[in-house]
Design an enzyme around this catalytic site. Structure first.
Site, short mmCIF file in Angstrom:
data_model
loop_
_atom_site.label_atom_id
_atom_site.label_comp_id
_atom_site.label_asym_id
_atom_site.label_seq_id
_atom_site.Cartn_x
_atom_site.Cartn_y
_atom_site.Cartn_z
N ARG A 46 -5.08 2.05 3.37
CA ARG A 46 -4.84 1.65 2.23
C ARG A 46 -4.03 2.35 1.42
O ARG A 46 -3.25 1.69 0.33
CB ARG A 46 -6.30 1.80 1.51
CG ARG A 46 -7.38 0.61 2.06
CD ARG A 46 -8.75 0.50 1.53
NE ARG A 46 -8.99 1.15 0.20
CZ ARG A 46 -9.40 0.28 -0.46
NH1 ARG A 46 -10.06 -1.04 -0.37
NH2 ARG A 46 -9.76 0.57 -2.04
N ARG A 57 7.42 -3.48 -6.21
CA ARG A 57 7.88 -3.28 -7.89
C ARG A 57 9.22 -2.51 -8.01
O ARG A 57 10.00 -2.95 -9.15
CB ARG A 57 6.56 -2.73 -8.86
CG ARG A 57 5.70 -3.64 -8.80
CD ARG A 57 6.01 -4.76 -9.75
NE ARG A 57 4.72 -5.51 -10.24
CZ ARG A 57 4.61 -6.70 -9.70
NH1 ARG A 57 5.52 -7.23 -8.67
NH2 ARG A 57 3.43 -7.34 -10.09
N HIS A 60 11.77 -5.18 -7.66
CA HIS A 60 11.87 -5.97 -8.68
C HIS A 60 12.44 -5.11 -9.80
O HIS A 60 13.43 -5.87 -10.77
CB HIS A 60 10.40 -6.18 -9.16
CG HIS A 60 9.73 -7.22 -8.22
ND1 HIS A 60 8.31 -7.31 -8.32
CD2 HIS A 60 10.33 -8.16 -7.48
CE1 HIS A 60 8.10 -8.20 -7.37
NE2 HIS A 60 9.16 -8.65 -6.93
N SER A 88 -5.25 13.29 2.14
CA SER A 88 -5.67 14.44 2.38
C SER A 88 -4.29 15.38 2.61
O SER A 88 -4.40 16.62 2.57
CB SER A 88 -6.17 14.19 3.92
OG SER A 88 -5.08 13.66 4.86
N SER A 148 -11.59 5.28 -1.87
CA SER A 148 -11.42 4.04 -2.69
C SER A 148 -10.76 4.50 -4.07
O SER A 148 -9.87 4.01 -4.45
CB SER A 148 -12.52 3.12 -2.99
OG SER A 148 -12.81 2.39 -1.71
N GLU A 151 -7.22 5.64 -4.05
CA GLU A 151 -6.26 4.53 -3.49
C GLU A 151 -5.94 4.00 -4.75
O GLU A 151 -5.00 3.52 -5.30
CB GLU A 151 -6.79 3.90 -2.39
CG GLU A 151 -6.86 4.60 -1.15
CD GLU A 151 -8.05 4.24 -0.25
OE1 GLU A 151 -8.04 4.78 0.76
OE2 GLU A 151 -8.91 3.27 -0.51
N ASP A 159 2.29 2.19 -10.74
CA ASP A 159 2.35 1.06 -11.82
C ASP A 159 2.99 1.76 -12.99
O ASP A 159 3.83 1.09 -13.80
CB ASP A 159 1.21 0.01 -12.00
CG ASP A 159 1.04 -1.01 -10.94
OD1 ASP A 159 2.21 -1.10 -10.16
OD2 ASP A 159 0.00 -1.52 -10.96
#
Length: 184
Positions: A46, A57, A60, A88, A148, A151, A159
């Protein structure tokens, strides 16, 4: 707890994670990308998917950005940067990439929970993201499974870097949209 309540708790966790980001490390990372040649992005699982989104991005935003392992990815060389996302810092395939990039004169930037890891020792630039360590009292820092939260924070950080690069270059969303895929 219902699904909407879970979503609200995830957002709260991300707010706590964002508040712990290292501003100096983040600015140094963004500055490295601003002055680098080609940008190569890699990660496993992930974390790799978050890296792919970041590479998109960057493209872009007009940067020469590539995902390591794709058939159209050129060779890395001096003046380029390899960006690795690894919770990790011990993923064997990423360690091999970092060693090869350094041998070719490219910079290595790592975004991780573990700056003291093997990848951390190979990286020229390291940004530490909050991990999922136990909090005081024995409660987990996240309700989410596995990595999670890391990630999601990784994507949020990537972003935010894009927004910083946009500010520095005077780029607008409309300009970036002009580089969006239009064959669909």
């Amino acid at each position: 707890m219902d699904t909407v309540s879970y979503a609200q708790e995830i957002v709260k966790e991300l707010e706590r994670s964002a508040a712990q980001l290292d501003a100096g490390g983040a600015e140094a990372f963004a500055g490295l990308l601003q002055r680098s040649g080609k940008i190569f992005v890699a990660g496993a699982g992930r974390s790799g998917l978050m890296g792919r989104a970041f590479a998109m991005r960057l493209m872009h935003a007009g940067r020469a950005a590539y995902v390591v392992g794709e058939t159209v990815t050129p060779g890395i060389e001096a003046g380029d940067v390899l960006v690795l996302g690894s919770g990790s810092g011990e993923t064997k395939s990423l360690i091999a990439m970092a060693e090869r990039a350094r041998a070719l004169g490219a910079a290595v930037a790592l975004v991780t929970i573990a700056p003291e890891s093997t990848l951390g020792s190979l990286a020229d630039y390291t940004v530490k993201l909050p991990g999922v360590a136990k909090e005081a009292g024995g409660e987990r820092a996240t309700i989410q499974p596995m990595a999670s939260l890391f990630e999601q924070t990784l994507l949020l950080f990537y972003d935010a870097v894009i927004l910083q690069l946009m500010e520095w270059t005077g780029q607008t969303t409309s300009q970036m949209f002009g580089k969006h895929a239009n064959l669909e």
